[in-house]
Design an enzyme around this catalytic site. Structure first.
Site, short mmCIF file in Angstrom:
data_model
loop_
_atom_site.label_atom_id
_atom_site.label_comp_id
_atom_site.label_asym_id
_atom_site.label_seq_id
_atom_site.Cartn_x
_atom_site.Cartn_y
_atom_site.Cartn_z
N HIS A 17 1.47 1.65 1.87
CA HIS A 17 1.16 2.33 0.62
C HIS A 17 -0.41 2.14 0.58
CE1 HIS A 17 5.19 0.31 -1.11
NE2 HIS A 17 5.32 1.64 -1.09
N LYS A 41 17.69 1.62 -10.45
CA LYS A 41 18.07 0.94 -9.36
C LYS A 41 17.64 -0.36 -9.87
CE LYS A 41 15.75 1.37 -5.15
NZ LYS A 41 15.12 2.36 -4.81
N ARG A 90 6.57 7.71 7.50
CA ARG A 90 6.91 6.63 8.81
C ARG A 90 7.10 7.05 10.27
NH1 ARG A 90 9.17 2.76 4.20
NH2 ARG A 90 9.41 4.97 3.66
N SER A 126 8.49 -2.17 1.88
CA SER A 126 8.62 -3.31 0.50
C SER A 126 10.41 -3.51 0.77
CB SER A 126 8.65 -2.11 -0.99
OG SER A 126 7.87 -1.03 -1.04
P1 ADP Z 1 9.52 2.01 0.47
O1 ADP Z 1 10.61 0.94 -0.71
O2 ADP Z 1 10.71 2.29 1.53
O3 ADP Z 1 8.01 0.98 0.42
P2 ADP Z 1 8.53 3.24 -2.07
O4 ADP Z 1 9.27 4.54 -2.75
O5 ADP Z 1 8.07 2.17 -2.97
O6 ADP Z 1 9.54 2.90 -0.70
O7 ADP Z 1 7.38 4.33 -1.69
C1 ADP Z 1 5.94 5.65 -1.73
C2 ADP Z 1 6.32 5.84 -1.09
O8 ADP Z 1 5.23 5.59 0.19
C3 ADP Z 1 7.48 6.36 0.64
O9 ADP Z 1 7.52 7.58 -0.22
C4 ADP Z 1 6.48 6.86 1.48
O10 ADP Z 1 5.35 7.90 1.56
C5 ADP Z 1 5.23 5.36 1.47
N1 ADP Z 1 5.25 4.81 2.32
C6 ADP Z 1 5.40 3.14 1.90
N2 ADP Z 1 6.06 2.50 2.68
C7 ADP Z 1 4.43 3.26 3.59
C8 ADP Z 1 4.03 2.72 5.09
N3 ADP Z 1 4.62 1.43 5.90
N4 ADP Z 1 2.69 3.67 5.80
C9 ADP Z 1 2.39 5.10 4.90
N5 ADP Z 1 2.99 5.26 4.09
C10 ADP Z 1 4.43 4.81 3.16
#
Ligand code: ADP
Length: 156
Positions: A17, A41, A90, A126
């Protein structure tokens, strides 16, 4: 003045992120990182905790602020004056869903720009971070150290 919105659950924030937020902050004058308050959620961290961790992790980045929202991200963008939603992609597994969301959000008046995830972080989510820590595994270097400490505190 260009302003981007990086929305997500951030439960908790990972280095994947943060890479996207940092890169967005170089491309846009301002970035608002928006924590989705999803009442349907169950999350490990409260919205306040998630925002605190994001604030600490992005404190060094100029023009980045952290906020939260409920409901449509497009409405939040309009309230904030954000022109574009920035998301990280990703792998192909993200593509179908993200494409649908981007097209719907475009219909509702807000563009989406995708940044290709940094190769080192393409497998980070996450949920995987929570799972590995719960099972006693090592995620050093994949989340900021204070996030790791907070994750460990949450585990029974
Ligand atoms: P997650 O729970 O799958 O990590 P989130 O809703 O918290 O997803 O993530 C928000 C956004 O951040 C996602 O829609 C994605 O676009 C981006 N994201 C999540 N993980 C990554 C990563 N490892 N690398 C790049 N972008 C990411």
């Amino acid at each position: 003045m260009t302003k981007a919105c990086c929305p997500g659950s951030f439960d908790p924030v990972t280095n994947g992120h943060l890479d996207v937020v940092e890169r967005a902050s170089r491309l846009f004058d301002e970035v608002v990182v928006a924590v989705l308050e999803n009442l349907n959620k169950r999350a490990l961290f409260s919205v306040e905790e998630r925002m605190e961790m994001l604030r600490e992790a992005t404190a060094h980045l100029e023009g980045v602020k952290v906020s939260s929202f409920q409901g449509l991200v497009t409405e939040f963008c309009k309230q904030e004056g954000a022109d574009v939603i920035v998301k990280g992609l990703r792998a192909v597994t993200d593509f179908d869903y993200e494409m649908q969301m981007a097209q719907m959000n475009k219909r509702m008046g807000v563009e989406t720009a995708f940044l290709a995830a940094k190769p080192d972080y393409t497998y980070l989510s996450s949920s995987l971070m929570r799972e590995v820590v719960a099972l006693g595994g090592d995620i050093d270097g994949l989340v900021p150290p204070f996030v790791l400490a907070r994750l460990k505190d949450k585990m029974p």
